[in-house]
Design a protein around this motif. Structure first.
Motif, short mmCIF file in Angstrom:
data_model
loop_
_atom_site.label_atom_id
_atom_site.label_comp_id
_atom_site.label_asym_id
_atom_site.label_seq_id
_atom_site.Cartn_x
_atom_site.Cartn_y
_atom_site.Cartn_z
N UNK A 1 0.85 -1.20 0.00
CA UNK A 1 0.00 0.00 0.00
C UNK A 1 0.88 1.24 0.00
N UNK A 2 0.53 2.22 -0.81
CA UNK A 2 1.23 3.50 -0.80
C UNK A 2 0.80 4.25 0.45
N UNK A 3 1.76 4.77 1.19
CA UNK A 3 1.44 5.47 2.44
C UNK A 3 1.06 6.92 2.24
N UNK A 4 1.19 7.44 1.03
CA UNK A 4 0.76 8.80 0.75
C UNK A 4 -0.76 8.84 0.68
N UNK A 5 -1.35 9.72 1.47
CA UNK A 5 -2.81 9.84 1.53
C UNK A 5 -3.27 10.78 0.42
N UNK A 6 -4.22 10.30 -0.38
CA UNK A 6 -4.82 11.14 -1.42
C UNK A 6 -5.94 11.96 -0.80
N UNK A 7 -6.45 12.93 -1.53
CA UNK A 7 -7.45 13.85 -0.99
C UNK A 7 -8.80 13.18 -0.73
N UNK A 8 -9.11 12.12 -1.47
CA UNK A 8 -10.40 11.46 -1.29
C UNK A 8 -10.40 10.11 -1.96
N UNK A 9 -11.56 9.44 -1.89
CA UNK A 9 -11.63 8.09 -2.47
C UNK A 9 -11.92 8.11 -3.97
N UNK A 10 -11.98 9.31 -4.57
CA UNK A 10 -12.07 9.43 -6.03
C UNK A 10 -10.65 9.62 -6.55
N UNK A 11 -10.07 8.56 -7.06
CA UNK A 11 -8.68 8.61 -7.54
C UNK A 11 -8.40 7.46 -8.49
N UNK A 12 -7.23 7.48 -9.11
CA UNK A 12 -6.83 6.35 -9.94
C UNK A 12 -5.46 5.87 -9.52
#
Length: 186
Positions: A32-43
Motif C-alpha cells: 500500500x502506498x502510504x501517501x494519503x490522497x485527498x479522497x476516495x475518487x482517484x486512480x
C-alpha cells in the motif's frame, strides 16, 4: 513510502528491469502506498506484466481505495496461468476476502508490458483501462468507500515467476485536489 500489508515481497533488478516478486512461493503480497490522497475518487496506474516461466498461476494488480488498516481495496488484475492465455479481471477485496466483479473480456500475452489503470470515482463507479482503452466502464459498486490510498499486488505459485512494475502513479480526481501526484515505487 510503501507498506507491505500482506506477504513477503522484494524488489530486484534483473536484466536491467525492476521487478517486484514474492519471496515465498504460493503467497500473495499486497503493498500500500502510504501517501494519503485527498479522497476516495482517484486512480492508480502502472506499467506491469506477468512472467510465467514455469507452470503456475500468478497475477499482478493495481489497487484503489486501499484501506489504512485492513486488506480492503478494488483490484484491476493482469492474470496468467502457466503459459495459457492471460486474462484481465476486476474484483474487490474486503478484509482479505476476494470477490470477482467482472471478467473484462480482454486477453493479454504473458511477459508483455501493459499500462493498466483503475479509476474509482466519487459516484462509486469504477473504470478499468488497458493501454488507454476502457475494458470496463462505470461498473457500479459501493462496497468500499472512504479509503484514500492506492496499492499494488503480486501473486505467484512459483518463486521463479517474477512480475514487473514500472511508472506507478496515482492521482486525485476531486476538483479541489492538487492533480498529478506521482509515486515512484522503485
Amino acid at each position: 513510502a510503501w507498506t507491505e500489508v500482506v506477504g513477503n515481497s522484494e524488489v530486484a533488478l534483473v536484466s536491467g528491469s525492476t521487478r517486484l516478486r514474492n519471496v515465498n512461493s504460493g503467497e500473495v503480497a499486497h503493498v500500500r502506498c502510504d501517501t494519503v490522497l485527498a479522497g476516495d475518487a482517484h486512480f492508480c496506474q502502472a506499467t506491469m506484466n506477468t512472467v510465467s516461466n514455469t507452470a503456475g498461476t500468478q497475477y499482478t494488480a493495481v489497487n484503489t481505495r486501499f484501506a489504512a488498516a485492513a486488506t480492503t481495496f478494488y483490484q484491476y488484475i493482469l492474470y496468467a496461468d502457466g503459459g495459457t492465455p492471460a486474462e484481465v479481471l476486476f474484483r474487490k477485496m474486503v478484509t482479505g476476502t476476494p470477490t470477482s466483479l467482472t471478467d473484462t473480456g480482454a486477453t493479454v500475452t504473458d511477459s508483455t508490458d501493459y499500462v493498466m489503470r483503475l479509476t474509482s470515482k466519487a459516484n462509486n463507479t469504477h473504470t478499468c483501462a488497458q493501454a488507454g482503452v476502457n475494458k470496463v466502464t462505470d461498473y457500479s459498486d459501493a462496497s468500499i468507500t472512504g479509503n484514500v490510498r492506492c496499492g499494488l499486488t503480486v501473486s505467484t505459485d512459483v518463486t521463479a515467476g517474477q512480475s514487473r512494475f514500472h511508472a506507478v502513479s496515482a492521482e486525485d480526481l476531486a476538483a479541489a485536489a492538487t492533480p498529478g501526484k506521482f509515486f515512484a515505487l522503485f
